[in-house]
Design an enzyme around this catalytic site. Structure first.
Site, short mmCIF file in Angstrom:
data_model
loop_
_atom_site.label_atom_id
_atom_site.label_comp_id
_atom_site.label_asym_id
_atom_site.label_seq_id
_atom_site.Cartn_x
_atom_site.Cartn_y
_atom_site.Cartn_z
CB CYS A 50 -0.95 0.01 1.19
SG CYS A 50 -0.14 -0.13 2.79
CG ASN A 51 2.58 2.89 2.86
OD1 ASN A 51 1.78 3.78 2.58
ND2 ASN A 51 2.58 2.28 4.03
NE ARG A 52 7.93 -0.19 0.84
CZ ARG A 52 8.81 0.79 1.09
NH1 ARG A 52 9.70 1.14 0.19
NH2 ARG A 52 8.81 1.40 2.25
CB SER A 109 7.79 1.31 7.12
OG SER A 109 8.25 0.08 6.62
CD GLU A 114 5.44 -1.89 8.27
OE1 GLU A 114 4.87 -2.91 8.67
OE2 GLU A 114 5.60 -1.62 7.08
CD GLN A 116 0.75 -5.62 7.11
OE1 GLN A 116 0.51 -4.59 7.72
NE2 GLN A 116 -0.16 -6.24 6.39
N GLY A 189 -13.37 -7.47 4.22
CA GLY A 189 -12.17 -8.18 3.80
C GLY A 189 -11.64 -9.03 4.94
CE LYS A 192 0.23 -12.78 5.34
NZ LYS A 192 1.68 -12.79 4.99
#
Length: 424
Positions: A50-52, A109, A114, A116, A189, A192
């Site tokens: 979601c960030n990269r 991150s 984090e 994940q 959803g 994870k």
């Protein structure tokens, strides 16, 4: 061969752009096919979260690779020519290696430290292996980076007070609703990120939790353990909006699953509602925030909470960087020696063949010798030859690390009277 990384991250790119260049599962398959077809790309691993959105690759020419990847992103995602200007990043060589180590540890991150991202890196590498897109250089790099990240996280406890995107979403919800005790929440959803959000919600004293998923079987175990959890089919997600205080959505859908037009028809304004979208591509139409009574947050709205406890985690970074630098030195030593290993194997094979030939000649002349004595002579001779080669081989490896292995190998060939091409 050079290692490079090209892509965009949360540091420079807006969520709108990150959404456009996200590699869905179907897009990954197509992308890997194109990467493998390219004569400029020898190995590749796609890392998309979601960030990269990034590609790590092994290339022959870094200048060509930079232009190629910019064109690849523009064409593959059907972007405007200027879409990536000022928001893409490109690293090569040691910087690219160091970048992956930093990503694995969580230094790069949105939420420093984090956990994940480490799992996401491992999954990205596993996918590249499945697509037969990676080789010994990136395989070694990813395995070493993941191993180092696990070690330094344990040593420094950088993750101790870190939050995941999912836990931050729950905290944002808690802050906005002034507590979650007695509240009713809908989670859409069951991947994870959703499961992490559910774990956090169950600790907050919520009254009721609805899980909306395409199949009930996957959530049945949770329902049996927690009486406050209820299942909703995917088609029921709109129906429940008037009965909940908040929504967290984190599906893998390639399109919106909540549209403004549909919500306006269903949502009643008798109670305010908080909606948090932590999916990428986004699940919730950004125009939903225009509906009176609804507060909508997406990933980039969570940065303030993400920075909590940041000072503690920043103190760990210098220690982490030292450990990472040591690991990088080790990896680079291996990498620099890659051209040398075939020569070393050739030298060993040459010496073994020569030894066997000479021993065979000797034993023919001494055919009366007992088998036990032959074995003793063979062990002694082979041990002596191995010891003689030990120093030249170590020197060859050291020369490889210093970057002049080929020149030293040529010297060894000439000095010892070997064929000039024995290592080719």
């Amino acid at each position: 061969m050079k290692i490079i990384v090209f892509g965009i991250t949360h540091k420079k790119a807006t969520i709108d752009l990150r959404e456009k260049v996200a590699f869905s599962q179907s897009k990954k398959q197509e992308a890997y096919s194109l990467l493998k077809e390219s004569p400029f790309i020898h190995e590749a691993v796609i890392l998309s979260t979601c960030n990269r959105s990034e590609v790590f690759a092994v290339v022959q020419d870094t200048s060509i690779a930079r232009r190629w990847f910019k064109r690849f992103y523009t064409d593959f995602f059907q972007l405007k020519e200027t879409a990536l200007e000022g928001c893409n990043h490109f690293e090569k060589g040691r910087e690219a290696v160091q970048y992956l180590y930093h990503v694995c540890v969580g230094v790069d991150s949105l939420v420093i430290g984090e956990d994940q991202i480490l799992g996401q890196v491992k999954e990205a590498h596993a996918e590249a292996l499945d697509f037969a897109a990676t080789g010994k250089i990136l395989n070694k790099l990813f395995l070493e980076a993941v191993t180092t990240a696990k070690e330094v996280k344990t040593e420094t406890a950088i993750s101790e007070n870190a939050l995941s995107i999912s836990s931050i979403a729950v905290k944002q919800m808690e802050n906005h609703l002034k507590g979650l005790v007695g509240k009713t929440v809908l989670v859409v959803g069951f991947g994870k990120m959703s499961r992490i959000a559910i774990e956090n919600l169950l600790c907050k004293g919520i009254k009721r939790l609805y899980i909306c998923n395409r199949t009930k079987e996957s959530v049945q175990e949770l329902i049996e353990k927690h009486p406050q959890i209820h299942y909703l089919s995917y088609d029921q997600k709109y129906e429940m909006l008037n009965g909940v205080d908040a929504v967290i959505s984190a599906t893998g859908a390639p399109h919106f699953i909540f549209y403004k037009e549909d919500m306006e028809k269903i949502y009643q304004k008798h109670r305010p509602m908080c909606m948090i979208d932590i999916a990428l591509p986004r699940d919730i139409d950004p125009a939903v925030k225009e509906i009176e009574g609804i507060e909508l947050f997406h990933i980039d709205d969570l940065k303030e909470i993400a920075n909590e406890n940041l000072a503690y985690r920043m103190d760990c970074i210098e220690i982490i960087k030292q450990s990472i630098n040591e690991a990088i030195e080790k990896y680079e030593g291996w990498y620099q020696c890659l051209p040398i290993y075939p020569r070393i194997q050739a030298i060993k094979a040459y010496s073994e063949t020569l030894t066997d030939q000479e021993l065979e000649k000797l034993f023919k002349r001494l055919d009366h010798m007992a088998e036990e004595d032959r074995q003793v002579i063979e062990v002694v001779v082979k041990s002596l030859v191995k010891k003689m080669w030990k120093t030249p081989i170590l020197q060859l490896k050291d020369a490889g690390i210093r970057g002049n292995g080929e020149a030293f190998a040529a010297f060894v060939d000439e000095f010892l009277g070997l064929d000039a091409g024995c290592g080719k």
